[in-house]
Write a protein that holds these residues in place. Sequence first.
Motif, PDB file in Angstrom:
ATOM      1  N   LYS A 244      37.102  -0.157 -27.394  1.00 51.25           N
ATOM      2  CA  LYS A 244      37.124  -0.972 -26.189  1.00 51.25           C
ATOM      3  C   LYS A 244      37.319  -0.082 -24.968  1.00 51.25           C
ATOM      4  O   LYS A 244      36.741  -0.294 -23.918  1.00 51.25           O
ATOM      5  CB  LYS A 244      38.313  -1.934 -26.290  1.00 51.25           C
ATOM      6  CG  LYS A 244      38.035  -3.336 -25.830  1.00 51.25           C
ATOM      7  CD  LYS A 244      39.271  -4.148 -26.092  1.00 51.25           C
ATOM      8  CE  LYS A 244      39.144  -5.602 -25.794  1.00 51.25           C
ATOM      9  NZ  LYS A 244      40.413  -6.267 -26.087  1.00 51.25           N
ATOM     10  N   ASP A 245      38.203   0.930 -25.108  1.00 50.05           N
ATOM     11  CA  ASP A 245      38.548   1.809 -23.985  1.00 50.05           C
ATOM     12  C   ASP A 245      39.094   3.123 -24.560  1.00 50.05           C
ATOM     13  O   ASP A 245      40.145   3.127 -25.192  1.00 50.05           O
ATOM     14  CB  ASP A 245      39.604   1.111 -23.112  1.00 50.05           C
ATOM     15  CG  ASP A 245      40.084   1.991 -21.961  1.00 50.05           C
ATOM     16  OD1 ASP A 245      39.491   3.073 -21.748  1.00 50.05           O
ATOM     17  OD2 ASP A 245      41.047   1.599 -21.285  1.00 50.05           O
ATOM     18  N   THR A 246      38.345   4.198 -24.347  1.00 46.53           N
ATOM     19  CA  THR A 246      38.751   5.469 -24.972  1.00 46.53           C
ATOM     20  C   THR A 246      39.734   6.272 -24.106  1.00 46.53           C
ATOM     21  O   THR A 246      40.094   7.390 -24.478  1.00 46.53           O
ATOM     22  CB  THR A 246      37.519   6.349 -25.304  1.00 46.53           C
ATOM     23  OG1 THR A 246      36.806   6.577 -24.097  1.00 46.53           O
ATOM     24  CG2 THR A 246      36.626   5.698 -26.323  1.00 46.53           C
ATOM     25  N   THR A 247      40.195   5.685 -22.974  1.00 40.81           N
ATOM     26  CA  THR A 247      41.205   6.362 -22.148  1.00 40.81           C
ATOM     27  C   THR A 247      42.396   6.737 -23.026  1.00 40.81           C
ATOM     28  O   THR A 247      42.881   5.913 -23.789  1.00 40.81           O
ATOM     29  CB  THR A 247      41.721   5.406 -21.033  1.00 40.81           C
ATOM     30  OG1 THR A 247      40.608   4.863 -20.378  1.00 40.81           O
ATOM     31  CG2 THR A 247      42.610   6.138 -20.045  1.00 40.81           C
ATOM     32  N   ALA A 248      42.821   7.987 -22.919  1.00 42.03           N
ATOM     33  CA  ALA A 248      44.042   8.454 -23.605  1.00 42.03           C
ATOM     34  C   ALA A 248      43.881   8.666 -25.114  1.00 42.03           C
ATOM     35  O   ALA A 248      44.874   8.932 -25.794  1.00 42.03           O
ATOM     36  CB  ALA A 248      45.233   7.546 -23.328  1.00 42.03           C
ATOM     37  N   ALA A 287      46.067   3.335 -20.538  1.00 38.50           N
ATOM     38  CA  ALA A 287      46.610   4.579 -21.089  1.00 38.50           C
ATOM     39  C   ALA A 287      47.809   4.242 -21.980  1.00 38.50           C
ATOM     40  O   ALA A 287      47.644   3.981 -23.179  1.00 38.50           O
ATOM     41  CB  ALA A 287      46.970   5.529 -19.958  1.00 38.50           C
ATOM     42  N   GLN A 288      49.013   4.215 -21.423  1.00 37.33           N
ATOM     43  CA  GLN A 288      50.181   3.972 -22.284  1.00 37.33           C
ATOM     44  C   GLN A 288      50.212   2.589 -22.949  1.00 37.33           C
ATOM     45  O   GLN A 288      50.723   2.473 -24.062  1.00 37.33           O
ATOM     46  CB  GLN A 288      51.467   4.282 -21.520  1.00 37.33           C
ATOM     47  CG  GLN A 288      51.674   5.793 -21.453  1.00 37.33           C
ATOM     48  CD  GLN A 288      52.679   6.224 -20.433  1.00 37.33           C
ATOM     49  OE1 GLN A 288      53.799   5.712 -20.396  1.00 37.33           O
ATOM     50  NE2 GLN A 288      52.300   7.169 -19.593  1.00 37.33           N
ATOM     51  N   PRO A 289      49.646   1.533 -22.331  1.00 38.68           N
ATOM     52  CA  PRO A 289      49.627   0.261 -23.059  1.00 38.68           C
ATOM     53  C   PRO A 289      48.850   0.339 -24.388  1.00 38.68           C
ATOM     54  O   PRO A 289      49.046  -0.483 -25.274  1.00 38.68           O
ATOM     55  CB  PRO A 289      48.933  -0.705 -22.086  1.00 38.68           C
ATOM     56  CG  PRO A 289      49.191  -0.122 -20.746  1.00 38.68           C
ATOM     57  CD  PRO A 289      49.163   1.364 -20.947  1.00 38.68           C
ATOM     58  N   SER A 290      47.966   1.322 -24.520  1.00 38.19           N
ATOM     59  CA  SER A 290      47.155   1.396 -25.749  1.00 38.19           C
ATOM     60  C   SER A 290      47.785   2.293 -26.819  1.00 38.19           C
ATOM     61  O   SER A 290      47.246   2.447 -27.901  1.00 38.19           O
ATOM     62  CB  SER A 290      45.751   1.926 -25.411  1.00 38.19           C
ATOM     63  OG  SER A 290      45.783   3.327 -25.202  1.00 38.19           O
TER      64      SER A 290
END
Length: 302
Positions: A244-248, A287-290
Amino acid sequence: MKLVVVGSSNMDLVISLARIPAIGETVLGGSSSMVFGGKGANQAVAAIRCGGNVSFIAKVGNDLFGENMKKHFEKEGFNSDHILTDANTATGIAQIFVSDKGENSIAVAPGANMKLMPKDFVPFHNLIKNAQVVLLQLETPLETVEFIADIAFQNEVKLILNPAPAKQLTESLLKKIWLLTPNETEASLLTGIDVIDQTSAQKAAEHLLDMGVKNVIVTLGVSGSLLCTAKGVKYFKAFQVKAKDTTAAGDVFNGTLAVAITNGIALQDAITFASAAAAISVTKEGAQPSVPFRVEIDKFLN
Ligand code: ADP
C-alpha cells in the motif's frame, strides 16, 4: 544486549490532494496528517517495537513538534534523556504532498538533526562503548557519524550503517563498518556500478567488501535483498504482500535486523526476520504508524 540507534527525527506533515501544486498554484480540498518520521526515529521505533533493548539518541528543536516527539518516544519506551534539544533550531520537518495518483513530492528541513554534533556524545560514550550493536544513517552530520564509528570500531562494537540518503563515504569510514545496508540507489552511488538487479547488486556488494566493509546487504525493494560476506553471497526473496505504501520499508528492515543481530541471531536468519517486518510495514500507510510490533512479525512468520 544493547542496541544504540543514533539519527534523525522528523515530523512528517502530509497533505493528500487531487494533484501536487505547481509553482505559484494553490490547490484546495486536501486532507492532512502529522506523522512521526525521520530515518533514525523510524529505525529506532522498529527496533523497540520488535522487542529490542534499544537506546535512541537524537536532537529536536525547542518547539511544539520537539515536545510532541519527546512524549512520543517516552510512550514507545525510550529514555527521554537521550532526546537532546537545540534551543535555536526548529525540529526537523518533512513537508510531503501526495496526489490522488499516488505521486509525491517531499521537502525536508532537517533543522535540529543537523545540530547533533560529536560534543553531544560526551555523556553517551559508555553507552556506545558497551553496546553490542550501533545503528546509524546519514541524516545527521557526517562528522558525527564518523565520530561514533570511531568509538564503535575502537571498542569492537558492531557498527551497522544504513547509508541513506545516498552520500559518498571515505574509505576510512567504510573500513570501520561491520555491516552496510544500501538500497539500489545508494549502492550505485557508493560504487559507481549501476545496480538494477541481483547480478549488478552482487558486483556492487563485492566492490564494497574490497573497499573495506566487512559485510554488505543490498536491499532491492520488492525484489528482496542480497547478502555478501567473506563466506560468499546469498539472495533472499521478499515476502509477497499487497503493498500500500513502501515508505519506511528500509527503515523497518534496518531496525529489526539490528535487533536480531544484537540478540546474537545469525545474519541469514536476521534477514528473514527483517524482511518479514518490512513486508508487514508496506501493507500500511505512513512511516512510524506502519512499523509492526513483535506479535505481528511472529504471527506473519508462523
Ligand atoms: P528502502 O526503503 O531503503 O529503499 P527497500 O525498498 O530496498 O529499502 O526495502 C527494504 C526491504 O523491505 C526489502 O529488502 C524487502 O525485504 C522489503 N520490501 C520492500 N518493498 C517491499 C514490497 N513491496 N513487498 C515486500 N517486501 C518489501
